[in-house]
Structure formats: structure tokens, C-alpha cells
Design a protein around this motif. Sequence first.
Motif, short mmCIF file in Angstrom:
data_model
loop_
_atom_site.label_atom_id
_atom_site.label_comp_id
_atom_site.label_asym_id
_atom_site.label_seq_id
_atom_site.Cartn_x
_atom_site.Cartn_y
_atom_site.Cartn_z
N THR A 73 -10.28 -4.61 6.95
CA THR A 73 -10.25 -5.92 7.59
C THR A 73 -10.47 -7.02 6.56
O THR A 73 -11.09 -6.78 5.52
CB THR A 73 -11.30 -6.04 8.71
OG1 THR A 73 -11.10 -7.25 9.42
CG2 THR A 73 -12.71 -5.97 8.16
N ALA A 74 -9.97 -8.20 6.88
CA ALA A 74 -10.23 -9.37 6.06
C ALA A 74 -11.34 -10.20 6.69
O ALA A 74 -11.76 -11.20 6.13
CB ALA A 74 -8.96 -10.21 5.92
N ASN A 75 -11.80 -9.80 7.88
CA ASN A 75 -12.78 -10.56 8.64
C ASN A 75 -14.14 -9.90 8.62
O ASN A 75 -14.25 -8.68 8.60
CB ASN A 75 -12.33 -10.70 10.09
CG ASN A 75 -10.99 -11.36 10.20
OD1 ASN A 75 -10.78 -12.45 9.68
ND2 ASN A 75 -10.05 -10.70 10.85
N ASP A 76 -15.16 -10.73 8.69
CA ASP A 76 -16.52 -10.24 8.87
C ASP A 76 -16.64 -9.72 10.29
O ASP A 76 -16.08 -10.30 11.22
CB ASP A 76 -17.47 -11.42 8.65
CG ASP A 76 -18.92 -11.02 8.71
OD1 ASP A 76 -19.27 -10.15 9.53
OD2 ASP A 76 -19.71 -11.60 7.95
N GLU A 123 -10.27 2.24 -4.35
CA GLU A 123 -11.33 2.33 -3.34
C GLU A 123 -10.85 3.12 -2.14
O GLU A 123 -11.57 3.96 -1.59
CB GLU A 123 -11.75 0.93 -2.88
CG GLU A 123 -12.46 0.10 -3.91
CD GLU A 123 -12.76 -1.28 -3.39
OE1 GLU A 123 -13.84 -1.45 -2.76
OE2 GLU A 123 -11.93 -2.19 -3.57
N LEU A 124 -9.61 2.87 -1.72
CA LEU A 124 -9.03 3.59 -0.59
C LEU A 124 -8.83 5.06 -0.93
O LEU A 124 -9.18 5.94 -0.14
CB LEU A 124 -7.70 2.94 -0.20
CG LEU A 124 -6.98 3.47 1.03
CD1 LEU A 124 -7.86 3.40 2.27
CD2 LEU A 124 -5.69 2.69 1.26
N LEU A 150 0.83 -1.21 0.00
CA LEU A 150 0.00 0.00 0.00
C LEU A 150 0.86 1.26 0.00
O LEU A 150 0.54 2.23 -0.69
CB LEU A 150 -0.94 0.00 1.20
CG LEU A 150 -2.10 -1.00 1.13
CD1 LEU A 150 -2.85 -1.03 2.46
CD2 LEU A 150 -3.03 -0.66 -0.02
N GLU A 151 1.96 1.22 0.75
CA GLU A 151 2.86 2.39 0.78
C GLU A 151 3.39 2.69 -0.62
O GLU A 151 3.36 3.84 -1.06
CB GLU A 151 4.03 2.13 1.73
CG GLU A 151 5.05 3.26 1.70
CD GLU A 151 6.36 2.92 2.41
OE1 GLU A 151 7.02 3.87 2.87
OE2 GLU A 151 6.72 1.73 2.48
N LYS A 194 -10.73 -6.45 2.92
CA LYS A 194 -9.56 -6.92 2.18
C LYS A 194 -9.95 -8.20 1.45
O LYS A 194 -10.69 -9.01 2.00
CB LYS A 194 -8.42 -7.25 3.14
CG LYS A 194 -7.89 -6.09 3.93
CD LYS A 194 -6.82 -6.61 4.89
CE LYS A 194 -6.38 -5.60 5.89
NZ LYS A 194 -5.50 -6.19 6.90
N PRO A 195 -9.43 -8.42 0.27
CA PRO A 195 -8.61 -7.49 -0.51
C PRO A 195 -9.47 -6.41 -1.15
O PRO A 195 -10.64 -6.62 -1.43
CB PRO A 195 -7.98 -8.38 -1.57
CG PRO A 195 -8.97 -9.49 -1.77
CD PRO A 195 -9.65 -9.68 -0.43
#
Length: 157
Positions: free
Chosen positions: A98-101, A146-147, A35-36, A140-141
Amino acid sequence: MKSSGHSLILHLEEHRASMKRILLVDDDFHLRRSLEIGLRGLGYSVTLAGDAIEAMHFVEHNVFDVVVTDVLMPGPTGFELAEHVHAVKPNLPVIFMTANDLESYSQDRHPTVQAWRRRPEQTTPGRMGDGSLAAPLLMKPFVLSELVNLFELSADR
């Protein structure tokens, strides 16, 4: 010739002053680095933190336009980081990733999840009427654009 050099310097100074300063927080080194590279390539100024404790220090001692944080990290979570950010710099927008719900987070350890579940869909960082956190959540991903779109929305606030 001298004036064109001077105007180039002014242009670079204006660009530097308008650059969005981002604090990017994630415990995944490779994601932070990717991302950087992408964000710097788009002209953003990026500071990296590997956890919420390091990020809290950066927030207290630096100026940022936006904080982008993972939710689940060792130590304090992204939710806890966001609470700290809003306590010290209430107008500093936070974007979660996050990659999690959200259902996977224990409500006991992460009380902010309750506010997330009750909140209306948010498109810009901020607070809800009851003072609870309201910030965009990227799953994620995601695509870098979008960001970047969320950065631009937060700049318009």
C-alpha cells in the motif's frame, strides 16, 4: 552431445517446477507491469489481476505460491481478497502492499484494519492465534528485493 541436451532439458524442467508462481493484484497498470517485468527477469512466474474480483477467479482456478495485493482498489479491497483467499486456499500466503498509512482506512469498511493495528510485527504470511489475518505489509514505493525476500520467507513456512 545428446546427453548434455537431455540434461539441459531436465535442468529447465526443474527450474520451471521450482519457479514461484505469483498472483500480483493492483489497479495501477504501470506498477503491475513494472513488477511483472522485474519478477519475470528474476525467474518468477507472474499472473496479473487488475482488481480483487479478477484475482478471486484466478485463485479459485489456478495454483499459486503467493498472492501479492494492493490494499485499496476499486471494488473489494486487498483485505477482502485476502479473506477470500484464506477461505478457499487457507495455506496460500498473502502479502499486502500500500501507499497509504493504515490509519487512512475507514474501520467500518475495512474491519481487518483493527486486527492489523493489534497484531504483533509479522515477517511471514499467515494467521494469528485468533484466526485473524497476519501478513506482511510493504509500503510503496519499495525495492523489488524487499518483495523477493518476503517470497522466500513465505516459502520457508
